[in-house]
Design a protein around this motif. Sequence first.
Motif, PDB file in Angstrom:
ATOM      1  N   ARG A   1      25.273   9.660  38.279  1.00 39.00           N
ATOM      2  CA  ARG A   1      24.773  10.954  37.833  1.00 39.00           C
ATOM      3  C   ARG A   1      25.388  12.069  38.675  1.00 39.00           C
ATOM      4  NH1 ARG A   1      23.830   8.051  34.352  1.00 39.00           N
ATOM      5  NH2 ARG A   1      21.829   7.387  33.477  1.00 39.00           N
ATOM      6  N   LEU A   2      25.472  13.235  38.079  1.00 38.01           N
ATOM      7  CA  LEU A   2      25.891  14.451  38.765  1.00 38.01           C
ATOM      8  C   LEU A   2      24.792  15.479  38.608  1.00 38.01           C
ATOM      9  CD1 LEU A   2      27.904  16.411  40.145  1.00 38.01           C
ATOM     10  CD2 LEU A   2      28.858  16.860  37.867  1.00 38.01           C
ATOM     11  N   CYS A   3      24.342  16.059  39.734  1.00 34.18           N
ATOM     12  CA  CYS A   3      23.273  17.067  39.717  1.00 34.18           C
ATOM     13  C   CYS A   3      23.819  18.397  40.204  1.00 34.18           C
ATOM     14  CB  CYS A   3      22.104  16.635  40.608  1.00 34.18           C
ATOM     15  SG  CYS A   3      21.339  15.092  40.115  1.00 34.18           S
ATOM     16  N   SER A   4      23.379  19.468  39.577  1.00 32.87           N
ATOM     17  CA  SER A   4      23.756  20.813  40.010  1.00 32.87           C
ATOM     18  C   SER A   4      22.534  21.714  39.977  1.00 32.87           C
ATOM     19  CB  SER A   4      24.864  21.383  39.105  1.00 32.87           C
ATOM     20  OG  SER A   4      24.383  21.580  37.789  1.00 32.87           O
ATOM     21  N   VAL A   5      22.488  22.676  40.906  1.00 28.22           N
ATOM     22  CA  VAL A   5      21.395  23.636  40.951  1.00 28.22           C
ATOM     23  C   VAL A   5      21.975  25.044  40.981  1.00 28.22           C
ATOM     24  CG1 VAL A   5      19.708  22.112  42.035  1.00 28.22           C
ATOM     25  CG2 VAL A   5      21.270  23.440  43.472  1.00 28.22           C
ATOM     26  N   SER A   6      21.184  25.992  40.480  1.00 26.97           N
ATOM     27  CA  SER A   6      21.679  27.352  40.326  1.00 26.97           C
ATOM     28  C   SER A   6      20.575  28.362  40.628  1.00 26.97           C
ATOM     29  CB  SER A   6      22.193  27.554  38.897  1.00 26.97           C
ATOM     30  OG  SER A   6      22.428  28.913  38.612  1.00 26.97           O
ATOM     31  N   LEU A   7      21.017  29.598  40.842  1.00 23.45           N
ATOM     32  CA  LEU A   7      20.061  30.681  41.037  1.00 23.45           C
ATOM     33  C   LEU A   7      19.320  31.033  39.746  1.00 23.45           C
ATOM     34  CD1 LEU A   7      22.062  33.105  43.381  1.00 23.45           C
ATOM     35  CD2 LEU A   7      20.314  31.415  43.998  1.00 23.45           C
ATOM     36  N   ASP A   8      19.728  30.443  38.618  1.00 26.65           N
ATOM     37  CA  ASP A   8      19.009  30.689  37.367  1.00 26.65           C
ATOM     38  C   ASP A   8      17.743  29.842  37.250  1.00 26.65           C
ATOM     39  OD1 ASP A   8      19.928  28.154  36.861  1.00 26.65           O
ATOM     40  OD2 ASP A   8      21.200  28.696  35.168  1.00 26.65           O
ATOM     41  N   ARG A   9      17.358  29.171  38.358  1.00 26.49           N
ATOM     42  CA  ARG A   9      16.124  28.387  38.473  1.00 26.49           C
ATOM     43  C   ARG A   9      16.188  27.043  37.744  1.00 26.49           C
ATOM     44  NH1 ARG A   9      12.083  30.345  35.919  1.00 26.49           N
ATOM     45  NH2 ARG A   9      13.266  31.751  34.572  1.00 26.49           N
TER      46      ARG A   9
ATOM     47  N   CYS B   1      17.906  23.022  37.368  1.00 23.17           N
ATOM     48  CA  CYS B   1      18.638  21.888  37.924  1.00 23.17           C
ATOM     49  C   CYS B   1      19.093  21.042  36.744  1.00 23.17           C
ATOM     50  CB  CYS B   1      17.751  21.066  38.858  1.00 23.17           C
ATOM     51  SG  CYS B   1      18.495  19.502  39.391  1.00 23.17           S
ATOM     52  N   ASN B   2      20.401  20.845  36.619  1.00 18.48           N
ATOM     53  CA  ASN B   2      20.959  20.067  35.516  1.00 18.48           C
ATOM     54  C   ASN B   2      21.430  18.709  36.009  1.00 18.48           C
ATOM     55  OD1 ASN B   2      20.541  22.064  33.599  1.00 18.48           O
ATOM     56  ND2 ASN B   2      22.554  22.982  33.917  1.00 18.48           N
ATOM     57  N   ILE B   3      21.192  17.678  35.204  1.00 14.72           N
ATOM     58  CA  ILE B   3      21.635  16.322  35.509  1.00 14.72           C
ATOM     59  C   ILE B   3      22.586  15.878  34.407  1.00 14.72           C
ATOM     60  CG2 ILE B   3      20.923  13.945  35.956  1.00 14.72           C
ATOM     61  CD1 ILE B   3      18.199  15.057  36.787  1.00 14.72           C
ATOM     62  N   TYR B   4      23.821  15.517  34.794  1.00  9.53           N
ATOM     63  CA  TYR B   4      24.849  15.156  33.841  1.00  9.53           C
ATOM     64  C   TYR B   4      25.248  13.685  34.017  1.00  9.53           C
ATOM     65  CZ  TYR B   4      25.459  20.222  34.597  1.00  9.53           C
ATOM     66  OH  TYR B   4      25.258  21.562  34.784  1.00  9.53           O
TER      67      TYR B   4
ATOM     68  N   GLY C   1      30.288  12.961  29.887  1.00 12.42           N
ATOM     69  CA  GLY C   1      30.227  14.415  29.785  1.00 12.42           C
ATOM     70  C   GLY C   1      28.970  14.924  29.115  1.00 12.42           C
ATOM     71  N   SER C   2      27.900  14.135  29.167  1.00 16.40           N
ATOM     72  CA  SER C   2      26.649  14.513  28.504  1.00 16.40           C
ATOM     73  C   SER C   2      25.693  15.185  29.481  1.00 16.40           C
ATOM     74  CB  SER C   2      25.968  13.273  27.915  1.00 16.40           C
ATOM     75  OG  SER C   2      26.819  12.601  27.009  1.00 16.40           O
ATOM     76  N   LEU C   3      24.955  16.156  28.975  1.00 19.94           N
ATOM     77  CA  LEU C   3      23.842  16.747  29.729  1.00 19.94           C
ATOM     78  C   LEU C   3      22.603  15.900  29.459  1.00 19.94           C
ATOM     79  CD1 LEU C   3      22.498  19.020  31.382  1.00 19.94           C
ATOM     80  CD2 LEU C   3      22.157  20.245  29.213  1.00 19.94           C
ATOM     81  N   LEU C   4      22.068  15.285  30.505  1.00 17.59           N
ATOM     82  CA  LEU C   4      20.937  14.388  30.342  1.00 17.59           C
ATOM     83  C   LEU C   4      19.598  15.098  30.459  1.00 17.59           C
ATOM     84  CD1 LEU C   4      22.205  11.362  32.478  1.00 17.59           C
ATOM     85  CD2 LEU C   4      22.438  11.722  30.012  1.00 17.59           C
ATOM     86  N   LEU C   5      19.509  16.073  31.379  1.00 18.20           N
ATOM     87  CA  LEU C   5      18.216  16.698  31.645  1.00 18.20           C
ATOM     88  C   LEU C   5      18.408  18.059  32.295  1.00 18.20           C
ATOM     89  CD1 LEU C   5      15.081  16.346  31.723  1.00 18.20           C
ATOM     90  CD2 LEU C   5      15.376  15.323  33.990  1.00 18.20           C
TER      91      LEU C   5
END
Length: 431
Positions: A190-198, A200-203, A208-212
């Motif tokens: 899995r790949l996780c990313s976080v942003s100032l837009d509040r 957290c995305n898990i890919y 290349g799918s967005l899981l959550l």
Amino acid sequence: MSRIADTREVIITSDSNSEHWSAAVWDPRTGSVLSTYKNAAALENRTLQLLSDSYVLGADVAKPRIHVWPLNNPSPVPNLRLTTPGKVTALTCTPNGAYIVAAISEKLFLWQVCNGRLLGNLSQHYLPVHCLSFTKDGSIFASGAEDGLVFVWSLYRVLNDERPTPLHCFSQHSLPVKDLQFGHAGARGRLCSVSLDRTCNIYEPCSGSLLLTLVFDVPLTAVCMNARESDLFVGCTDGDVYLFNLHEPPRGIEHHVQVRKDGDTEGLIVFRGHKSTVTALSMSIDCRYLLSGSSSGEVHVWDVASHQVLRTIDHKGPITAAFFAKQYENFRVTDLKPRVQLSNLQRTTDDMGKESMIEVITRDRNTMDILNFDSYAGSNDATSAGLGDPNTRKLLELRDEIDRLKKINAAIYQFSVKRILEKTNEDLNLT
């Protein structure tokens, strides 16, 4: 007893105040300092890295250069200047220490460590890149920037394609990406990313799918997962750290999280101990301890089971990096025996076609093993039994031809390796 020593970890940190040192190694059990790396400036946020089991490196916060220290020495490597085309904003390297990827504003630069060659210059982001991450197997890496984009890159493509393109582009974030991390399962994890837009995305980087997508009430600044990829930890601008169980995901792709309150059994578990923005998160390999650093200068070691702070390591400036690392033998040795060879970095690709020598490091390995071609190309011992069709004779002739070519290749291989080793020995004798 030796197995326990091999798996023991240390904590490596850096902060924006370089009055006494640029980076330090700490004992997680006591919080005492084990060693420091000095005689350099403060390091840029998210640039402190371990280069294999041999060196510590980090990018200067103000100048276009990368500082390198031997693991066992507080002073930088002498007669080595890793000058970059511009000030580095993010830095990462492959787990084996063979390649370095540095972000300079919105561009990514890839160097081969052993000869300093600039092998790639990637330009896909529109705004400065502030976070980079490699998979544990070193096959792919990801970049996140202020433009809200996350790109996933294949190291093989970057090294071999004339104009490499990313494997995937994720554009779900609407504000700057502050941190990203791959799980321990490599490209299939899995790949996780976080942003100032509040969010957290898990890919899933393989497909290349967005899981959550997890939506929080505060901007997010740091993320990490445990080795099993079962627990997700997210740091926020208000100093809180949230724990989300990935083994119990919601049914929909987008989920608005709820914080667990006293007496409740539903919602996220929160770790409260920082009073300012969380800038770094890291998990111990046994998944028992969480490490967190903040902009107010403290590093907390948490017990995951009880959600309590076990100890605090105070710094004199905002934390720019904090992570668990294996306690390699080279931290304690008198004579460093590095696994990687360092060279000055090229700033351009103009001399890519020039000849250069790569030193062959044969630590704990017999030179004659390198000359054994059979260890790299196995012999074809398949029999022709069962080939009763009319093509049997032709197949046997082709097999004889393959065996003859293998002998020729083995002779060429041994001759080439001998010449390389002889040239290396001559150069070493001259120096």
